[in-house]
Design a protein around this motif. Structure first.
Motif, PDB file in Angstrom:
ATOM      1  N   ALA A 183       0.823  -1.211   0.000  1.00 18.70           N
ATOM      2  CA  ALA A 183       0.000   0.000   0.000  1.00 18.70           C
ATOM      3  C   ALA A 183       0.857   1.261   0.000  1.00 18.70           C
ATOM      4  CB  ALA A 183      -0.939  -0.007   1.205  1.00 18.70           C
ATOM      5  N   GLY A 184       2.053   1.165   0.571  1.00 20.24           N
ATOM      6  CA  GLY A 184       2.956   2.314   0.580  1.00 20.24           C
ATOM      7  C   GLY A 184       3.021   3.038   1.901  1.00 20.24           C
ATOM      8  N   CYS A 185       2.779   2.326   3.009  1.00 16.90           N
ATOM      9  CA  CYS A 185       2.765   2.976   4.329  1.00 16.90           C
ATOM     10  C   CYS A 185       4.130   3.525   4.711  1.00 16.90           C
ATOM     11  CB  CYS A 185       2.288   1.985   5.387  1.00 16.90           C
ATOM     12  SG  CYS A 185       0.626   1.364   5.108  1.00 16.90           S
ATOM     13  N   THR A 186       5.167   2.700   4.574  1.00 14.50           N
ATOM     14  CA  THR A 186       6.506   3.143   4.972  1.00 14.50           C
ATOM     15  C   THR A 186       6.985   4.294   4.108  1.00 14.50           C
ATOM     16  OG1 THR A 186       7.099   0.968   5.854  1.00 14.50           O
ATOM     17  CG2 THR A 186       8.919   2.412   5.215  1.00 14.50           C
ATOM     18  N   ALA A 187       6.740   4.221   2.803  1.00 12.01           N
ATOM     19  CA  ALA A 187       7.108   5.324   1.915  1.00 12.01           C
ATOM     20  C   ALA A 187       6.352   6.596   2.279  1.00 12.01           C
ATOM     21  CB  ALA A 187       6.834   4.947   0.458  1.00 12.01           C
ATOM     22  N   THR A 188       5.097   6.441   2.679  1.00  5.17           N
ATOM     23  CA  THR A 188       4.312   7.601   3.107  1.00  5.17           C
ATOM     24  C   THR A 188       4.925   8.241   4.346  1.00  5.17           C
ATOM     25  OG1 THR A 188       2.246   6.750   2.161  1.00  5.17           O
ATOM     26  CG2 THR A 188       2.059   8.335   3.980  1.00  5.17           C
ATOM     27  N   VAL A 189       5.291   7.416   5.328  1.00  6.43           N
ATOM     28  CA  VAL A 189       5.894   7.944   6.552  1.00  6.43           C
ATOM     29  C   VAL A 189       7.189   8.680   6.240  1.00  6.43           C
ATOM     30  CG1 VAL A 189       7.003   7.292   8.732  1.00  6.43           C
ATOM     31  CG2 VAL A 189       4.817   6.272   8.086  1.00  6.43           C
ATOM     32  N   MET A 190       8.047   8.063   5.418  1.00  3.86           N
ATOM     33  CA  MET A 190       9.337   8.675   5.107  1.00  3.86           C
ATOM     34  C   MET A 190       9.161  10.009   4.385  1.00  3.86           C
ATOM     35  SD  MET A 190      11.935   5.557   4.105  1.00  3.86           S
ATOM     36  CE  MET A 190      11.017   5.017   2.673  1.00  3.86           C
ATOM     37  N   ASN A 191       8.310  10.025   3.376  1.00  2.00           N
ATOM     38  CA  ASN A 191       8.143  11.252   2.598  1.00  2.00           C
ATOM     39  C   ASN A 191       7.455  12.354   3.397  1.00  2.00           C
ATOM     40  OD1 ASN A 191       9.020  11.040  -0.403  1.00  2.00           O
ATOM     41  ND2 ASN A 191       8.126   9.042   0.049  1.00  2.00           N
ATOM     42  N   LEU A 192       6.510  11.977   4.251  1.00  2.00           N
ATOM     43  CA  LEU A 192       5.882  12.982   5.114  1.00  2.00           C
ATOM     44  C   LEU A 192       6.886  13.555   6.100  1.00  2.00           C
ATOM     45  CD1 LEU A 192       2.314  11.649   6.022  1.00  2.00           C
ATOM     46  CD2 LEU A 192       2.921  13.622   4.609  1.00  2.00           C
ATOM     47  N   ALA A 193       7.745  12.699   6.645  1.00  2.00           N
ATOM     48  CA  ALA A 193       8.753  13.184   7.591  1.00  2.00           C
ATOM     49  C   ALA A 193       9.661  14.212   6.928  1.00  2.00           C
ATOM     50  CB  ALA A 193       9.570  12.013   8.126  1.00  2.00           C
ATOM     51  N   VAL A 194      10.101  13.923   5.712  1.00  2.00           N
ATOM     52  CA  VAL A 194      10.969  14.864   4.995  1.00  2.00           C
ATOM     53  C   VAL A 194      10.229  16.148   4.679  1.00  2.00           C
ATOM     54  CG1 VAL A 194      12.306  15.233   2.892  1.00  2.00           C
ATOM     55  CG2 VAL A 194      12.399  13.023   4.043  1.00  2.00           C
ATOM     56  N   ALA A 195       8.996  16.019   4.170  1.00  2.00           N
ATOM     57  CA  ALA A 195       8.221  17.200   3.800  1.00  2.00           C
ATOM     58  C   ALA A 195       7.943  18.084   5.012  1.00  2.00           C
ATOM     59  CB  ALA A 195       6.913  16.782   3.133  1.00  2.00           C
ATOM     60  N   LEU A 196       7.602  17.469   6.131  1.00  2.00           N
ATOM     61  CA  LEU A 196       7.329  18.239   7.348  1.00  2.00           C
ATOM     62  C   LEU A 196       8.587  18.930   7.861  1.00  2.00           C
ATOM     63  CD1 LEU A 196       4.980  15.656   9.064  1.00  2.00           C
ATOM     64  CD2 LEU A 196       4.344  18.029   8.529  1.00  2.00           C
ATOM     65  N   ALA A 197       9.719  18.233   7.799  1.00  2.00           N
ATOM     66  CA  ALA A 197      10.985  18.837   8.220  1.00  2.00           C
ATOM     67  C   ALA A 197      11.332  20.025   7.331  1.00  2.00           C
ATOM     68  CB  ALA A 197      12.102  17.804   8.188  1.00  2.00           C
ATOM     69  N   GLN A 198      11.075  19.906   6.043  1.00  2.00           N
ATOM     70  CA  GLN A 198      11.326  21.015   5.124  1.00  2.00           C
ATOM     71  C   GLN A 198      10.429  22.209   5.439  1.00  2.00           C
ATOM     72  OE1 GLN A 198      10.761  19.342   1.220  1.00  2.00           O
ATOM     73  NE2 GLN A 198      12.826  18.475   1.130  1.00  2.00           N
ATOM     74  N   GLN A 199       9.274  21.944   6.032  1.00  2.00           N
ATOM     75  CA  GLN A 199       8.349  23.010   6.397  1.00  2.00           C
ATOM     76  C   GLN A 199       8.603  23.532   7.816  1.00  2.00           C
ATOM     77  OE1 GLN A 199       4.388  21.471   5.529  1.00  2.00           O
ATOM     78  NE2 GLN A 199       4.993  20.952   3.437  1.00  2.00           N
ATOM     79  N   GLY A 200       9.738  23.154   8.373  1.00  2.00           N
ATOM     80  CA  GLY A 200      10.158  23.706   9.657  1.00  2.00           C
ATOM     81  C   GLY A 200       9.653  22.980  10.883  1.00  2.00           C
ATOM     82  N   LYS A 201       9.120  21.780  10.714  1.00  2.00           N
ATOM     83  CA  LYS A 201       8.582  21.029  11.843  1.00  2.00           C
ATOM     84  C   LYS A 201       9.621  20.074  12.423  1.00  2.00           C
ATOM     85  CE  LYS A 201       4.661  23.005  11.632  1.00  2.00           C
ATOM     86  NZ  LYS A 201       4.289  23.966  12.709  1.00  2.00           N
ATOM     87  N   ASP A 202       9.561  19.914  13.742  1.00  2.00           N
ATOM     88  CA  ASP A 202      10.392  18.930  14.441  1.00  2.00           C
ATOM     89  C   ASP A 202       9.632  17.607  14.398  1.00  2.00           C
ATOM     90  OD1 ASP A 202      11.968  17.425  16.097  1.00  2.00           O
ATOM     91  OD2 ASP A 202      12.007  18.857  17.747  1.00  2.00           O
ATOM     92  N   VAL A 203      10.176  16.626  13.685  1.00  2.50           N
ATOM     93  CA  VAL A 203       9.462  15.378  13.417  1.00  2.50           C
ATOM     94  C   VAL A 203      10.213  14.194  14.015  1.00  2.50           C
ATOM     95  CG1 VAL A 203       8.497  13.877  11.629  1.00  2.50           C
ATOM     96  CG2 VAL A 203       8.607  16.356  11.255  1.00  2.50           C
ATOM     97  N   LEU A 204       9.466  13.326  14.705  1.00  2.00           N
ATOM     98  CA  LEU A 204       9.993  12.066  15.205  1.00  2.00           C
ATOM     99  C   LEU A 204       9.241  10.930  14.533  1.00  2.00           C
ATOM    100  CD1 LEU A 204      11.664  10.296  17.188  1.00  2.00           C
ATOM    101  CD2 LEU A 204       9.782  10.580  18.834  1.00  2.00           C
TER     102      LEU A 204
END
Length: 299
Positions: free
Chosen positions: A33-54
């Protein structure tokens, strides 16, 4: 005046969004389904938007978030990831701080592996050390157990996002997944992300059909988390152990992930699922699952 009001409204939205860590568990009804890829790409996108992501990586393995992103400091290979998997338990026992335990990726987010063996036996209060830390957003790559249920850790999330593809079987599997989670945990609402879509219209139709079935037969409300375009660069990014958001930022999928990252920051903050869920004995869960409900093929 309109611009002033708009600026004030945006400021209020940002203030409200900062009221504690937002915890999102990401899972799906079927492999691929792409769950892990979704998590990875969201983490990068959120970090690029200035968010602290764990990122909490429950699906520890050679295709996990921890293993696939080779530039995570101290996690250059799968063996190193497995050696660091005990860090989660060390945090729970108070032997390490979260900052010491989490591995930092060069793209600006942190990863903490949490295999099943290392996350069992802890209370919600102990989990809060990890989930209520300094991060703006915590993404859990959630691992379902053999019965298709969430871990006690993932049950601390505010939202469960179900990732599905456009294929008919994948939609059916997503419905079956929500049905199991609903009866196991009394979850009344899910976010749905439709992955690998050819058009937004197709994704909207698939979501509307799924939401109609879930509402009618489960009394479960679905919220549309959007869609991710089918994009050949996704596979190429994976081959490179990269995220499409980072490796190919101008592609349709990368743009969709950035849009989702921007939107999810303003989802209404709900209480953690664990605080809403009444306890149900395993026998009762099984009976409820086999109650007079439609089969997954209706999805």
């Amino acid at each position: 005046m309109d611009k002033l009001v708009s600026d004030q409204a945006e400021g209020l939205r940002r203030l409200l969004a900062r009221s504690g860590s937002r915890v999102i568990a990401v899972t799906g009804g079927s492999l691929g389904a792409g769950c892990t890829a979704t998590v990875m790409n969201l983490a990068v996108a959120l970090a690029q938007q200035g968010k602290d992501v764990l990122v909490i990586d429950e699906c520890v393995g050679d295709k996990s978030v921890s293993a696939m992103l080779g530039s995570v400091r101290g996690a250059g290979n799968f063996a190193a990831v497995m050696r660091g998997a005990g860090n989660f338990a060390a945090v729970m026992r108070g032997e390490m701080t979260l900052d010491e335990a989490a591995l930092r990726h060069a793209l600006g987010f942190s990863v903490l592996a949490a295999s099943r063996a290392h996350r069992e036996g802890y209370s919600a209060a102990q989990f809060s050390v990890v989930l209520r830390g300094s991060a703006d957003i915590v993404l859990i790559d959630a691992q379902l157990d053999q019965q298709g249920h969430l871990s006690a850790l993932a049950m601390q999330a505010h939202d469960v996002m179900i990732v599905t593809r456009m294929a008919a079987q994948a939609i059916t599997d997503a419905y079956a997944c929500m049905k199991r989670l609903h009866y196991a945990h009394a979850i009344a609402q899910f976010r749905v992300l439709v992955n690998h879509v050819q058009s937004v219209e197709d994704a909207r139709t698939a979501f509307a059909n799924l939401a109609g079935v879930a509402g009618r037969y489960l009394a479960v409300a679905l919220e549309d988390a959007g869609c991710i375009a089918a994009d050949a660069r996704m596979a190429r990014a994976e081959e490179l152990s990269r995220c499409v958001v980072d490796a190919f930022p101008s592609t349709p999928a990368a743009r969709d992930f950035r849009h989702l990252a921007a939107e999810l920051q303003y989802w209404p903050m709900r209480p953690a699922m664990s605080s809403q869920t009444p306890w149900m004995a395993p026998a009762a869960v099984t009976a409820a699952q086999h109650a007079d409900q439609p089969s997954a093929q209706h999805a």
